[in-house]
Each structure stands twice: as C-alpha cells, then as structure tokens.
Design an enzyme around this catalytic site. Sequence first.
Site, PDB file in Angstrom:
ATOM      1  N   ASN A 239       1.211  -1.108  -0.086  1.00  0.00           N
ATOM      2  CA  ASN A 239       0.116  -0.050   0.446  1.00  0.00           C
ATOM      3  C   ASN A 239       1.112   1.286   0.141  1.00  0.00           C
ATOM      4  O   ASN A 239       1.461   1.458   0.934  1.00  0.00           O
ATOM      5  CB  ASN A 239      -0.278  -0.078   1.017  1.00  0.00           C
ATOM      6  CG  ASN A 239      -1.561   1.245   1.709  1.00  0.00           C
ATOM      7  OD1 ASN A 239      -2.190   1.485   0.443  1.00  0.00           O
ATOM      8  ND2 ASN A 239      -2.273   1.569   2.115  1.00  0.00           N
ATOM      9  N   TRP A 240       1.207   1.956  -1.231  1.00  0.00           N
ATOM     10  CA  TRP A 240       2.228   3.090  -1.323  1.00  0.00           C
ATOM     11  C   TRP A 240       1.508   4.285  -1.020  1.00  0.00           C
ATOM     12  O   TRP A 240       1.737   5.179  -0.865  1.00  0.00           O
ATOM     13  CB  TRP A 240       2.319   3.207  -2.617  1.00  0.00           C
ATOM     14  CG  TRP A 240       2.656   2.544  -3.375  1.00  0.00           C
ATOM     15  CD1 TRP A 240       3.325   0.868  -3.026  1.00  0.00           C
ATOM     16  CD2 TRP A 240       3.711   2.209  -4.974  1.00  0.00           C
ATOM     17  NE1 TRP A 240       4.178   0.207  -4.225  1.00  0.00           N
ATOM     18  CE2 TRP A 240       4.122   0.932  -4.805  1.00  0.00           C
ATOM     19  CE3 TRP A 240       3.677   3.097  -5.819  1.00  0.00           C
ATOM     20  CZ2 TRP A 240       4.605   0.925  -6.107  1.00  0.00           C
ATOM     21  CZ3 TRP A 240       4.351   3.310  -6.917  1.00  0.00           C
ATOM     22  CH2 TRP A 240       4.106   2.016  -7.347  1.00  0.00           C
ATOM     23  N   LYS A 241       0.447   4.394  -0.272  1.00  0.00           N
ATOM     24  CA  LYS A 241      -0.398   5.653   0.469  1.00  0.00           C
ATOM     25  C   LYS A 241      -0.424   6.528  -0.302  1.00  0.00           C
ATOM     26  O   LYS A 241      -0.532   6.499  -1.798  1.00  0.00           O
ATOM     27  CB  LYS A 241      -0.017   5.720   1.750  1.00  0.00           C
ATOM     28  CG  LYS A 241      -0.192   4.173   3.226  1.00  0.00           C
ATOM     29  CD  LYS A 241       0.062   4.375   3.858  1.00  0.00           C
ATOM     30  CE  LYS A 241      -0.280   3.074   4.540  1.00  0.00           C
ATOM     31  NZ  LYS A 241      -0.088   3.331   5.994  1.00  0.00           N
TER      32      LYS A 241
ATOM     33  N   HIS B 160      -9.258   0.747   5.094  1.00  0.00           N
ATOM     34  CA  HIS B 160      -8.363   0.783   5.499  1.00  0.00           C
ATOM     35  C   HIS B 160      -8.365   1.963   6.875  1.00  0.00           C
ATOM     36  O   HIS B 160      -9.347   2.407   7.352  1.00  0.00           O
ATOM     37  CB  HIS B 160      -7.482   1.571   5.082  1.00  0.00           C
ATOM     38  CG  HIS B 160      -6.425   1.419   5.036  1.00  0.00           C
ATOM     39  ND1 HIS B 160      -5.107   2.611   6.182  1.00  0.00           N
ATOM     40  CD2 HIS B 160      -4.573   0.632   5.035  1.00  0.00           C
ATOM     41  CE1 HIS B 160      -3.976   2.195   6.473  1.00  0.00           C
ATOM     42  NE2 HIS B 160      -3.682   0.871   5.829  1.00  0.00           N
TER      43      HIS B 160
ATOM     44  N   GLU C 125      -7.220   4.113   8.229  1.00  0.00           N
ATOM     45  CA  GLU C 125      -6.675   5.278   8.204  1.00  0.00           C
ATOM     46  C   GLU C 125      -8.218   5.562   7.470  1.00  0.00           C
ATOM     47  O   GLU C 125      -8.752   7.383   7.796  1.00  0.00           O
ATOM     48  CB  GLU C 125      -5.534   6.009   6.993  1.00  0.00           C
ATOM     49  CG  GLU C 125      -4.719   5.391   8.228  1.00  0.00           C
ATOM     50  CD  GLU C 125      -3.062   5.672   7.242  1.00  0.00           C
ATOM     51  OE1 GLU C 125      -2.013   4.483   7.790  1.00  0.00           O
ATOM     52  OE2 GLU C 125      -3.545   4.956   5.768  1.00  0.00           O
TER      53      GLU C 125
ATOM     54  N   GLU D 253      -4.743  -5.365  10.653  1.00  0.00           N
ATOM     55  CA  GLU D 253      -4.380  -4.216  11.027  1.00  0.00           C
ATOM     56  C   GLU D 253      -4.283  -3.425  11.869  1.00  0.00           C
ATOM     57  O   GLU D 253      -5.067  -2.389  12.344  1.00  0.00           O
ATOM     58  CB  GLU D 253      -4.070  -3.149   9.692  1.00  0.00           C
ATOM     59  CG  GLU D 253      -3.937  -3.799   8.581  1.00  0.00           C
ATOM     60  CD  GLU D 253      -4.201  -2.231   7.063  1.00  0.00           C
ATOM     61  OE1 GLU D 253      -2.710  -2.341   6.945  1.00  0.00           O
ATOM     62  OE2 GLU D 253      -4.749  -1.452   7.196  1.00  0.00           O
TER      63      GLU D 253
ATOM     64  N   GLY E 203       2.446   1.618  10.556  1.00  0.00           N
ATOM     65  CA  GLY E 203       3.431   3.016  11.302  1.00  0.00           C
ATOM     66  C   GLY E 203       4.311   3.531  12.622  1.00  0.00           C
ATOM     67  O   GLY E 203       5.069   4.836  12.335  1.00  0.00           O
TER      68      GLY E 203
ATOM     69  N   SER F 185       3.747  -2.513  10.395  1.00  0.00           N
ATOM     70  CA  SER F 185       5.200  -2.283  10.068  1.00  0.00           C
ATOM     71  C   SER F 185       5.956  -3.589  10.063  1.00  0.00           C
ATOM     72  O   SER F 185       6.831  -3.777  10.677  1.00  0.00           O
ATOM     73  CB  SER F 185       5.610  -1.934  11.536  1.00  0.00           C
ATOM     74  OG  SER F 185       4.811  -0.824  12.189  1.00  0.00           O
TER      75      SER F 185
ATOM     76  N   GLY G 276       3.466  -0.930   4.402  1.00  0.00           N
ATOM     77  CA  GLY G 276       3.372   0.518   3.982  1.00  0.00           C
ATOM     78  C   GLY G 276       4.648   0.764   3.713  1.00  0.00           C
ATOM     79  O   GLY G 276       5.163   0.418   2.005  1.00  0.00           O
ATOM     80  N   GLY G 277       5.072   1.400   3.935  1.00  0.00           N
ATOM     81  CA  GLY G 277       6.425   1.763   4.289  1.00  0.00           C
ATOM     82  C   GLY G 277       7.171   1.225   3.603  1.00  0.00           C
ATOM     83  O   GLY G 277       7.848   1.240   2.514  1.00  0.00           O
TER      84      GLY G 277
END
Length: 250
Positions: free
Chosen positions: A10-12, A98, A100, A168, A174, A212, A233-234
């Site tokens: 997920n590049w967000k 998600h 977020e 999640e 994150g 994470s 994610g990151g």
Amino acid sequence: MARRKLIAGNWKMNMLQDDGVALARDLAERLDLADQPGFDMLICPPATLLRSIGQAMSGSGLLLGGQDCHADKSGAYTGDISAEMLRDLGVSYVIVGHSERRQFHGESDAMVNAKAKAAWRAGLTAVLCIGETLAERDAGKALDVLQRQIESSVPDGGTAQNLVLAYEPVWAIGTGRTPSVDDVAAAHRHIRTVLAKRSGEAGAIRLLYGGSVKPDNAGVLLKMDNVDGALVGGASLKAGDFWAIGAASV
C-alpha cells in the site's frame, strides 16, 4: 488447506510518476527473473499512477490494486473513484476499510461493507481491512472488535476469489511496533473462526497481517499458521525491502 502467500504493498499518498513507474518496473523484473517465486505480489499505488504503472508492468506477474473505491458506480461525488473506474484502468484488487479511511474519513462498517460489494460488482477482489486501536486492545476488547468488524464489514458471499482479509492492529501501523507472535496468532485464529460463520470458503480465504512489516520481522510473521501474506506500508516503497518480505514468506 494450502493458501498461496500474497504480499501487498500500500503506497498510500506517496510517489510521483517517474519514481512510481521505476519502482513498479523493478518489482516486475524481479518477478520475471524469479520465474516461480512462490508468492503473489500486489502493489496499490495512488490513483494518479494507476494507468502509467499498469502500462509499465503489462505482461508481468505483478498485480495492480487501488487504495479505495466509492460504493456507487457513478454520481455527484467529487474526488471519488468507482470500482468500475478502477477496473477500466486494469486494476484487479482494491483496498477497502483501511484504518486510515476509518479514522480520518469516518468510514463505518456499513460503508466498508458497501464498498466491498461495489468491488465485487466490478469484478475486483476486495482487500478488506480490520483491526483494533490501542485503547481497545488495552481494554481487552481486541477480539470483540475484530468479530464486530467482520460481522458488519464483510458482505455475505465472500470467496477465495473475491475477498482477502487484512488484520491491521491500528496501533502498529507506521509506529515500528508489532504485536507479539502470540497476539498475531490469536487474532488470525479468531478471524478465521468468525469468518467461517460468514463464508463456506473461510478456509481458503487469505488472511494478511499488516502493521510495521519489515524484512527483519517478515520471516517470523509470514511463517505462522493462518497468516497468508502481508499488507505492507512504508517498506513497499523500496523494491529491495518489499522483495525481501516476499522472499521471507516462502
């Protein structure tokens, strides 16, 4: 039941055209060179990159997904994207629910349910996210929250072809923090049990862990029972790290 691992990125709200296309091409080339890597790899870039990335990775084994969709096919919804629009761009998966989106856009379980149905309507696989907050975990309500979200967010008719569930824990996204192995095992076991009441294919539906996930913890997480991949994610923004997570799954 053997379930093929799915490593989803997920590049967000990250990446512009040149860097996004270069990253997608790097991953597509790695997949091609690996020939039979033993896992599926999915990337979910921002909507602005879907067409160019879709063209860049055409013919490779890399899968393309969207980060969200609206419940309706069309209408006066400024800034929104329908599942049919995603399908028109060659997308085959879409993330819904998600944390977020739930937190910053006020999405309810009912809204997530409607978006999952929209994904199915358009022929997409919904990657449906669930997970508890730190306050809910500290109150001992984590499993209750997961059960409520599954019962309310997951539509009837989920199959291995149209549904992926991603656990999640919100407090791990994150932050660099991850639940203990026992915590993840308990959550995924509970999810599988509750899902069995919603779908006759619960044993075949893939359950991802997200929060994470990095190359140094992926090996432990992805070898656990009922963990069928990761929503990253990151670490999905660096080809080497993302690929290392995939390699750790087999």
